[in-house]
Design an enzyme around this catalytic site. Sequence first.
Site, short mmCIF file in Angstrom:
data_model
loop_
_atom_site.label_atom_id
_atom_site.label_comp_id
_atom_site.label_asym_id
_atom_site.label_seq_id
_atom_site.Cartn_x
_atom_site.Cartn_y
_atom_site.Cartn_z
CG HIS A 84 -16.00 -20.54 40.46
ND1 HIS A 84 -15.27 -20.87 41.57
CD2 HIS A 84 -16.09 -19.19 40.45
CE1 HIS A 84 -14.91 -19.76 42.20
NE2 HIS A 84 -15.41 -18.73 41.55
CG ASP A 86 -12.67 -23.70 40.97
OD1 ASP A 86 -13.76 -23.28 40.52
OD2 ASP A 86 -11.59 -23.14 40.72
CG ASP A 116 -14.80 -16.63 45.00
OD1 ASP A 116 -15.32 -17.01 43.94
OD2 ASP A 116 -13.59 -16.34 45.11
CD GLU A 150 -12.72 -17.63 39.22
OE1 GLU A 150 -12.41 -16.48 38.85
OE2 GLU A 150 -12.44 -18.04 40.36
CD GLU A 151 -11.18 -18.88 43.10
OE1 GLU A 151 -10.29 -18.08 42.79
OE2 GLU A 151 -12.24 -18.54 43.65
CG ASP A 175 -16.83 -15.67 40.57
OD1 ASP A 175 -16.79 -15.65 41.81
OD2 ASP A 175 -15.88 -16.04 39.86
CG HIS A 428 -9.78 -15.33 47.01
ND1 HIS A 428 -8.96 -15.24 45.93
CD2 HIS A 428 -10.92 -15.88 46.53
CE1 HIS A 428 -9.57 -15.69 44.84
NE2 HIS A 428 -10.78 -16.07 45.19
ZN LIG Z 1 -14.87 -16.74 42.08
#
Ligand SMILES: [Zn+2]
Length: 455
Positions: A84, A86, A116, A150-151, A175, A428
Amino acid sequence: MMECKTYIRAHADDLLKDLTTLIRIPSVEGEPTPDAPFGSEVARCLHETLALCDRLGFRTVNMDNRVGWCEYGEGDEMIAVLGHLDVVPAGDGWQAAEPFSGEIKNGRIYGRGTMDDKGPTVAALYALAALKDAGFVPSRRIRILFGTNEETGCQDMVWYLEHGGEVPVMGFTPDGEYPIINGEKGIMNCTYARKLNQTGAYRLTRFEGGTASNVSPAYAVAELACPAEAAGKIALDKVTVTAIDGGIRVEAEGVSAHGSTPEQGENAIGRLALALTMLPLEGDLADCMAFLADRIGMETRGESLGIAMRDDLSGDLTVNLGVAAFADDTLSLTLSVRYPVTKTYDEAHPRMERAFSLGGFHETKMKHKAAIYMPPESELIRKLSKVYEEQTGDKAVLKSIGGGTYAKSIPNLVAFGPIFPGDEIREHKPDEYMETERLLQNAEILAAAMYELAK
Ligand SMILES: [Zn+2]
């Protein structure tokens, strides 16, 4: 395919340069427009990625600016690699580098998305380029899917499946983590509500706690209109009672934890209910608080709700009471319930509905994601295990988790990479980075995995 390693090492600078270009696009979900359903930066990142695929010589498809893919090879069957583009917002606390810089130093590339999931996604793309360069002729098509939501809800892959997107015969998403996550608990994120017809001297005027279904709440508060002497009736650890105009305020403390591991926290909402049952409540309110205290309370396995179940692969069903709200005399409870990998929604859900209906609650919201379990003897797990062991020299220990990965968003996938056992968790977080060596190593492993699955 030894040639793949040579190609990847020889093109390391290109890979890093292309990744930097993508990191510099702050593809956090934004305002939707007709051409950019998840915001303009997200769409721009997808366009940039598809242009890169073009340059590498792959055919590409952009499906409504929600998901794109590139594909290589021929064959009736398709294997998928799902990444992903995003990212979560940068957040505070960046010290090593600017969050959208893609700065390379000390053997690392820094920036939101490096781990990520833009880093692994670009690694997958170069892995496919290496296979193509080596003249590999697969018997299954290889499709790298670029998700863009995804997020914040995985609506990208919902769209893909609802609009005729081809379902892969097997595949993986880089992921999650290595070696292989072959089991993921089923997740029911749901809300139950009950309207209170309040009678008696104690009336609830406020009851709230928590912020999200998947976080165990660290704080909850209630206010009641009631006689002043009520304050003296509550005595419970980590609960404070204060007199307010016409009644009392009751505050409960908890310990925050991720909703997939509620047993590591302490539920402030459950504790608040336990405190309130010390009051001489009457009628609906008494009933409702008794249900909340006795059936949920501080429990995290659903024992008193009567929904407990377990399996040896993934352990217990878990219950996280994440959010409580009270408005228009209606109490609503939002939970994240995760059931074991070998169980089904049809086993877990009816029991939960029954438990809550006994407490006078009805279901107002239900978002379900089915459990994933791919047996060790399946083709996918056998082949990924072989690749991981050959490439790293380590044992491919299979893992089941309570969290949900992107693998849940389309059928027949598991999470494979990108983070290695023992490596620092950094997605994150501020100063997100990927070691450039780990990036290349990922590309090598992904090339070997695509080769095995598609040959
Ligand atoms: Zn991810």
